[in-house]
Design a protein around this motif. Structure first.
Motif, PDB file in Angstrom:
ATOM      1  N   LYS A   1       0.836  -1.207   0.000  1.00 56.44           N
ATOM      2  CA  LYS A   1       0.000   0.000   0.000  1.00 56.44           C
ATOM      3  C   LYS A   1       0.875   1.265   0.000  1.00 56.44           C
ATOM      4  O   LYS A   1       0.569   2.238  -0.679  1.00 56.44           O
ATOM      5  N   ASP A   2       1.961   1.233   0.772  1.00 55.38           N
ATOM      6  CA  ASP A   2       2.858   2.402   0.812  1.00 55.38           C
ATOM      7  C   ASP A   2       3.502   2.654  -0.556  1.00 55.38           C
ATOM      8  O   ASP A   2       3.649   3.801  -0.976  1.00 55.38           O
ATOM      9  N   ALA A   3       3.894   1.552  -1.224  1.00 59.67           N
ATOM     10  CA  ALA A   3       4.523   1.705  -2.552  1.00 59.67           C
ATOM     11  C   ALA A   3       3.509   2.301  -3.524  1.00 59.67           C
ATOM     12  O   ALA A   3       3.852   3.152  -4.362  1.00 59.67           O
ATOM     13  N   TRP A   4       2.262   1.870  -3.410  1.00 61.36           N
ATOM     14  CA  TRP A   4       1.197   2.406  -4.291  1.00 61.36           C
ATOM     15  C   TRP A   4       0.968   3.889  -3.982  1.00 61.36           C
ATOM     16  O   TRP A   4       0.906   4.729  -4.870  1.00 61.36           O
ATOM     17  N   TRP A   5       0.875   4.219  -2.695  1.00 62.66           N
ATOM     18  CA  TRP A   5       0.599   5.608  -2.284  1.00 62.66           C
ATOM     19  C   TRP A   5       1.722   6.541  -2.722  1.00 62.66           C
ATOM     20  O   TRP A   5       1.493   7.655  -3.185  1.00 62.66           O
ATOM     21  N   LYS A   6       2.954   6.027  -2.601  1.00 61.46           N
ATOM     22  CA  LYS A   6       4.111   6.837  -3.009  1.00 61.46           C
ATOM     23  C   LYS A   6       4.035   7.123  -4.511  1.00 61.46           C
ATOM     24  O   LYS A   6       4.149   8.266  -4.941  1.00 61.46           O
ATOM     25  N   ALA A   7       3.804   6.055  -5.295  1.00 60.34           N
ATOM     26  CA  ALA A   7       3.778   6.228  -6.757  1.00 60.34           C
ATOM     27  C   ALA A   7       2.584   7.070  -7.209  1.00 60.34           C
ATOM     28  O   ALA A   7       2.700   7.866  -8.136  1.00 60.34           O
ATOM     29  N   MET A   8       1.451   6.907  -6.529  1.00 57.29           N
ATOM     30  CA  MET A   8       0.209   7.543  -7.004  1.00 57.29           C
ATOM     31  C   MET A   8       0.000   8.940  -6.418  1.00 57.29           C
ATOM     32  O   MET A   8      -0.648   9.768  -7.040  1.00 57.29           O
ATOM     33  N   VAL A   9       0.491   9.174  -5.191  1.00 64.90           N
ATOM     34  CA  VAL A   9       0.203  10.455  -4.531  1.00 64.90           C
ATOM     35  C   VAL A   9       1.498  11.256  -4.303  1.00 64.90           C
ATOM     36  O   VAL A   9       1.663  12.344  -4.845  1.00 64.90           O
ATOM     37  N   HIS A  10       2.422  10.703  -3.522  1.00 64.25           N
ATOM     38  CA  HIS A  10       3.585  11.499  -3.114  1.00 64.25           C
ATOM     39  C   HIS A  10       4.507  11.860  -4.274  1.00 64.25           C
ATOM     40  O   HIS A  10       5.124  12.918  -4.258  1.00 64.25           O
ATOM     41  N   ASP A  11       4.649  10.961  -5.249  1.00 70.15           N
ATOM     42  CA  ASP A  11       5.572  11.245  -6.356  1.00 70.15           C
ATOM     43  C   ASP A  11       4.937  12.112  -7.443  1.00 70.15           C
ATOM     44  O   ASP A  11       5.564  12.374  -8.468  1.00 70.15           O
ATOM     45  N   ARG A  12       3.683  12.536  -7.271  1.00 65.11           N
ATOM     46  CA  ARG A  12       3.014  13.331  -8.318  1.00 65.11           C
ATOM     47  C   ARG A  12       2.479  14.621  -7.704  1.00 65.11           C
ATOM     48  O   ARG A  12       2.194  14.651  -6.509  1.00 65.11           O
ATOM     49  N   ASP A  13       2.315  15.638  -8.550  1.00 63.58           N
ATOM     50  CA  ASP A  13       1.694  16.829  -7.979  1.00 63.58           C
ATOM     51  C   ASP A  13       0.280  17.036  -8.502  1.00 63.58           C
ATOM     52  O   ASP A  13      -0.308  18.088  -8.324  1.00 63.58           O
ATOM     53  N   ASP A  14      -0.285  16.006  -9.176  1.00 58.90           N
ATOM     54  CA  ASP A  14      -1.659  16.138  -9.671  1.00 58.90           C
ATOM     55  C   ASP A  14      -2.606  15.151  -8.996  1.00 58.90           C
ATOM     56  O   ASP A  14      -3.702  14.906  -9.483  1.00 58.90           O
ATOM     57  N   VAL A  15      -2.170  14.532  -7.872  1.00 61.91           N
ATOM     58  CA  VAL A  15      -3.029  13.576  -7.167  1.00 61.91           C
ATOM     59  C   VAL A  15      -2.967  13.854  -5.666  1.00 61.91           C
ATOM     60  O   VAL A  15      -1.887  14.087  -5.121  1.00 61.91           O
ATOM     61  N   VAL A  16      -4.144  13.839  -5.026  1.00 67.80           N
ATOM     62  CA  VAL A  16      -4.207  13.979  -3.562  1.00 67.80           C
ATOM     63  C   VAL A  16      -4.950  12.763  -3.003  1.00 67.80           C
ATOM     64  O   VAL A  16      -5.605  12.043  -3.753  1.00 67.80           O
ATOM     65  N   GLY A  17      -4.857  12.579  -1.699  1.00 62.29           N
ATOM     66  CA  GLY A  17      -5.504  11.412  -1.096  1.00 62.29           C
ATOM     67  C   GLY A  17      -6.687  11.783  -0.218  1.00 62.29           C
ATOM     68  O   GLY A  17      -6.805  12.929   0.216  1.00 62.29           O
ATOM     69  N   ILE A  18      -7.558  10.797   0.030  1.00 65.54           N
ATOM     70  CA  ILE A  18      -8.595  10.960   1.059  1.00 65.54           C
ATOM     71  C   ILE A  18      -8.768   9.614   1.781  1.00 65.54           C
ATOM     72  O   ILE A  18      -8.226   8.592   1.341  1.00 65.54           O
ATOM     73  N   ASP A  19      -9.527   9.655   2.859  1.00 65.76           N
ATOM     74  CA  ASP A  19      -9.886   8.421   3.569  1.00 65.76           C
ATOM     75  C   ASP A  19     -11.353   8.545   3.969  1.00 65.76           C
ATOM     76  O   ASP A  19     -11.674   9.118   4.999  1.00 65.76           O
ATOM     77  N   ALA A  20     -12.229   8.045   3.118  1.00 66.64           N
ATOM     78  CA  ALA A  20     -13.680   8.190   3.338  1.00 66.64           C
ATOM     79  C   ALA A  20     -14.203   7.044   4.199  1.00 66.64           C
ATOM     80  O   ALA A  20     -13.548   6.011   4.337  1.00 66.64           O
ATOM     81  N   SER A  21     -15.396   7.229   4.751  1.00 62.06           N
ATOM     82  CA  SER A  21     -15.942   6.184   5.631  1.00 62.06           C
ATOM     83  C   SER A  21     -16.494   5.013   4.810  1.00 62.06           C
ATOM     84  O   SER A  21     -16.842   5.166   3.631  1.00 62.06           O
ATOM     85  N   ILE A  22     -16.550   3.865   5.461  1.00 56.66           N
ATOM     86  CA  ILE A  22     -17.049   2.645   4.797  1.00 56.66           C
ATOM     87  C   ILE A  22     -18.570   2.704   4.675  1.00 56.66           C
ATOM     88  O   ILE A  22     -19.143   2.334   3.663  1.00 56.66           O
ATOM     89  N   LEU A  23     -19.233   3.158   5.724  1.00 59.01           N
ATOM     90  CA  LEU A  23     -20.698   3.303   5.697  1.00 59.01           C
ATOM     91  C   LEU A  23     -21.024   4.664   5.097  1.00 59.01           C
ATOM     92  O   LEU A  23     -20.467   5.681   5.522  1.00 59.01           O
ATOM     93  N   MET A  24     -21.927   4.653   4.139  1.00 59.62           N
ATOM     94  CA  MET A  24     -22.286   5.915   3.474  1.00 59.62           C
ATOM     95  C   MET A  24     -23.801   6.024   3.393  1.00 59.62           C
ATOM     96  O   MET A  24     -24.520   5.048   3.632  1.00 59.62           O
ATOM     97  N   ASN A  25     -24.275   7.196   3.007  1.00 60.19           N
ATOM     98  CA  ASN A  25     -25.712   7.351   2.793  1.00 60.19           C
ATOM     99  C   ASN A  25     -26.155   6.332   1.725  1.00 60.19           C
ATOM    100  O   ASN A  25     -25.546   6.254   0.656  1.00 60.19           O
TER     101      ASN A  25
END
Ligand code: GAP
Length: 451
Positions: A47-71
């Motif tokens: 997961k860290d390797a994915w997050w690094k490649a997808m978020v930290h190594d780019r300036d056009d992607v940000v992260g979130i952590d949404a809840s599992i239960l939704m409306n």
């Protein structure tokens, strides 16, 4: 194909504490798995390797952590309530239950019995929010993390002051009441996803789709999966999900054959349009430069954490004969290895103890380490090979004299002797990809080492 069968990996995972059956002492829980001490490190590293490649190594992607239960309206708008179903058949003789679209013949694969007509079975787990168990309180465990991203699109756009193209990434648990589970952690009912929704201006979507196909394929290769065991397979029209304009699967050659690791879809404006209609909120964007208003298109690379873990385990597994003995080694990429360095005093002799524990203390905190002083050094090397530890550091009686220790390389079995005061920097350089045979000042090769 990966050179190892699934049973060998399942047995290694259980024996060495990577993955256990969920609730094992009660006979298990169908399609659920628990990650043990080494498994949790491996999974976290993926997961860290994915997050690094997808978020930290780019300036056009940000992260979130949404809840599992939704409306629950989210799942009506997304199409999951109406369409997230598989065709299910029951065997009239043995009562086995199967997915009709996965059967080769129209008879029970277990006993040959007659099957019922297929019925559509919704894969979402339902539960109730609050103390009253009625229809108005029904909520779902999310079957994908993607919808948490779509419903937060405006929040992220406005608070992060971003322009398109913009990606929003998230990792987390998803739940699907799969009719049939199997192939170890390949298909389970509770699993983790790594998803990114990349919002673009309509008309630029084909170019970004191509970009993400290349990026995602090369991510697996960079982390050590052999190219010949990976392929990109386009979906046929009739295979496309209800939301997709186009889709490719990244497939791995698992022991049961080519199977999906990750889906990369062009979801067009399906999701934002659906949520805008259903919520009554405007989810379009205004482009200042062109004065145009439009609903963004979305390119979605959606990967399974557990399937990636399985592919990394299968692909890194090797058996070979060294000094007339079988050696099992996981040639995991150093970024993924659960333990980076093992510290192994040659023996339990108390004279070695202060130096050995001191060396261990100097490395702990810098990377994951394990201290092991039980059994012969040969057996300890084998134990570390089997769980993919890239480097073992051995402290012997000579170390007391010359303040040098031996580093052993998991893959080449080469050994070098280095001054203790260069050890940490040397290990960091090797873990970052430096050739093992490059020596620090005062270092020397150990000739003839084959341990
Ligand atoms: N948002 C799109 C989506 O969820 P998907 O193809 O249904 O697409 C994406 O799922 C990835 O999630 C798959 O490629 C797979 O790696 C993983 N996945 C899906 N169902 C799974 C299951 N039952 N067990 C383990 N992993 C699963």
């Amino acid at each position: 194909m990966s050179s190892v069968d699934m049973e060998t990996i399942v047995s290694l995972c259980k024996r060495r504490g990577f993955i256990f059956q969920s609730s094992e002492i009660y006979g298990g829980a169908g399609g659920c798995w628990d990650y043990g001490p080494l498994g949790v490190e491996l999974k976290r590293n993926v997961k860290d390797a994915w997050w690094k490649a997808m978020v930290h190594d780019r300036d056009d992607v940000v992260g979130i952590d949404a809840s599992i239960l939704m409306n629950p309206q989210v799942w009506v708008a997304s199409g999951h309530v109406a369409q997230f179903s598989d065709p299910m058949v029951d065997c009239k003789s043995c009562k086995g239950r199967f997915r009709a679209d996965q059967l080769q013949e129209n008879k029970c694969p277990d006993c040959g019995g007659q099957l019922t007509e297929p019925r559509m079975f919704n894969l979402m787990f339902k539960t109730f929010m609050g103390p009253v168990e009625n229809d108005a309180a029904v909520v779902y465990l999310r079957p994908e993390t993607a919808q948490g991203i779509f419903v937060n699109f405006q929040n992220v756009m406005s608070t992060s002051r971003r322009k398109l193209p913009l990606g929003i990434a998230q990792t987390g648990k998803s739940f699907r009441n799969e009719i049939t589970t199997g192939n170890f952690i390949f298909r389970s009912r509770e699993f983790e996803q790594m998803e990114m929704e990349y919002f673009v201006k309509p008309g630029t979507d084909d170019q970004w789709f191509q970009h993400w196909l290349e990026q995602r394929f090369s991510w697996y290769v960079k982390l050590g999966i052999k190219k010949e065991n990976l392929r990109l397979r386009p979906h046929a029209k009739e295979e496309l999900a209800h939301y997709a304009k186009g889709c490719y699967d990244v497939e791995y050659l698992f022991p049961m054959g080519w199977s999906e690791l990750e889906g990369i879809a062009n979801r067009a404006d399906y999701d934002l349009t659906q949520h805008a209609k259903s919520s009554g909120k405007d989810l379009s964007v205004f482009e200042e430069e062109t004065k145009e208003r439009f609903v963004p298109y979305v390119i979605e690379p959606s990967a399974g954490v557990d399937r990636s873990v399985l592919a990394f385990l299968l692909d890194s597994y090797h058996e070979e004969v060294v000094e007339k003995e079988k050696r099992v080694v996981l040639r995991l990429h150093p970024d993924l290895a659960p333990i980076k360095v093992a510290v192994l005093p040659l023996s339990r002799n108390e004279k070695l103890l202060p130096l050995s524990t001191g060396v261990h203390a100097s490395l702990r905190g810098c990377f994951t380490t394990q201290y092991d002083d039980s059994q012969s050094i040969g057996r300890r090397y084998r134990r570390q090979d089997e769980v993919g530890t890239p480097y073992c550091v051995t402290i012997d009686f000579q170390s007391l004299e010359d303040q040098r220790v031996t580093i052993r390389d998991r893959d080449s079995l080469h050994q070098v002797r280095v001054p203790i005061d260069t050890l940490r920097a040397t290990l960091l350089a090797k873990l970052a990809g430096e050739d093992f045979d490059v020596l620090p000042p005062g270092g020397s090769m150990v000739s003839g080492a084959k341990g």
